[in-house]
Design an enzyme around this catalytic site. Structure first.
Site, short mmCIF file in Angstrom:
data_model
loop_
_atom_site.label_atom_id
_atom_site.label_comp_id
_atom_site.label_asym_id
_atom_site.label_seq_id
_atom_site.Cartn_x
_atom_site.Cartn_y
_atom_site.Cartn_z
N PRO A 2 0.73 -1.25 0.00
CA PRO A 2 0.20 -0.05 0.15
C PRO A 2 0.93 1.33 -0.05
O PRO A 2 1.62 1.33 0.81
CB PRO A 2 -0.60 -0.24 1.27
CG PRO A 2 -0.13 -1.07 2.24
CD PRO A 2 1.16 -1.53 1.33
N GLU A 3 0.50 2.13 -1.09
CA GLU A 3 1.12 3.40 -0.96
C GLU A 3 0.01 4.52 -0.48
O GLU A 3 -1.10 3.91 -0.19
CB GLU A 3 1.51 3.85 -2.09
CG GLU A 3 2.83 2.96 -2.73
CD GLU A 3 3.46 3.08 -3.92
OE1 GLU A 3 3.57 4.31 -4.39
OE2 GLU A 3 3.60 2.23 -4.83
#
Length: 271
Positions: A2-3
């Site tokens: 996840p960014e």
DNA sequence: ATGGGCACCTGGCTGC
DNA sequence: TGCAGCCAGGTGCCCA
């Protein structure tokens, strides 16, 4: 995994299930995350009420009546809203169980995620205190990037992935932003002109906004709070596309490694 | 101060 | 099939 867009997508998915709700208990199955979940963590949750679910960089902040839980998804973590009585999978490390039995479950094969607690202003927490600006907020702009880059010789890609400079830009969106800005990922940060930094700041903002609008990018296993994949994957222009034609000029996309991370770029469009 | 490299973990894929 | 080797979306910490 996840960014910023994936964390924000997760936040939006779980927030309606947690805000104003009372927690029955925190059920921990595996304490060995990036930092071990302290033995006393459960007592912060039992009977407490979540007031707000916020995000700072890639951290999720569950604000409660008595303090704030800091959640990080690491590389492979995800949070899912689940009905009561859902059998835990292999890496389901903790559940935040609500009064009606529904829960928000954290699953993370690699265990790089974390669950921390602070009684004080979370902005003062050591992991958050030194973070740079939010890329979707007005205080992030080209001038900020340009000013912080003075005298820096690091490659621009590493520079924008540095959370002390700007939060939320991970390995996928770093390549994508640099492509949109037409900047070679190897350029020294300190050698980029003010106007190119303006372009880069705009590109970062646009890429992240577009990705949030698509519910993030699912390369392998990213799922939002309700198990849905993200659809920005189809919008990626360079990431994981080595050898494929550049969408602008047709030149084969190149792959290189910077700081042990894969970078993708168009050698013709990005100077 | 800055920059580079390592470590922390598991799983999926490739190629022999 | 089995297995070794490599790769993966993050980031704090150590060292030069």
């Amino acid at each position: 995994m996840p960014e910023l867009p994936e964390v924000e997508t997760t936040r939006r998915g779980i927030a309606p299930w947690l805000e104003t709700r009372r927690i029955r208990t925190l059920l921990v199955r595996e304490r060995r995350l990036r930092w071990p979940i302290p033995a006393g963590m459960e007592r912060h949750f039992a009977g407490n009420v979540v007031t707000q679910v916020r995000r700072r960089g890639k951290y999720l902040l569950l604000q409660t009546r008595t303090g704030t839980a800091l959640l990080h998804l690491g590389m492979s973590g995800n949070l899912r809203v689940l009905p009561a009585v859902t059998a835990p999978g292999k890496h389901a490390h903790y559940d935040i169980v609500l009064e009606n039995g529904e829960c928000v479950r954290f699953t993370d094969p690699r265990r790089f995620g974390s669950l921390l607690w602070t009684d004080e202003d979370p902005a003062r927490h050591p992991l958050l205190a030194e973070l740079g600006p939010e890329p979707l907020e007005p205080e992030f702009d080209g001038e900020h990037l340009w000013r912080r880059a003075r005298g820096r010789r690091v490659a621009i890609k590493a520079f924008i992935m540095n959370a002390a400079i700007v939060v939320g830009v991970g390995n996928i969106y770093a390549s994508e932003s640099l492509f949109r800005a037409g900047l070679n990922p190897r350029r020294a940060a300190g050698r980029i002109s003010r106007s190119d930094m303006e372009r880069l700041a705009r590109s970062i903002r646009e890429v992240l906004e577009d990705a949030v609008a698509c519910g993030g990018t699912t390369l392998r296993d990213f799922r939002d709070g309700h198990g849905e994949p993200g659809y920005f994957t189809a919008e990626l222009r360079v990431y994981d596309r080595a050898g494929l034609p550049c969408p602008e000029c047709g030149t084969p996309i190149r792959h290189l490694v910077q700081g042990q991370r894969s970078t993708y770029f168009c050698p013709r469009c990005q100077r």
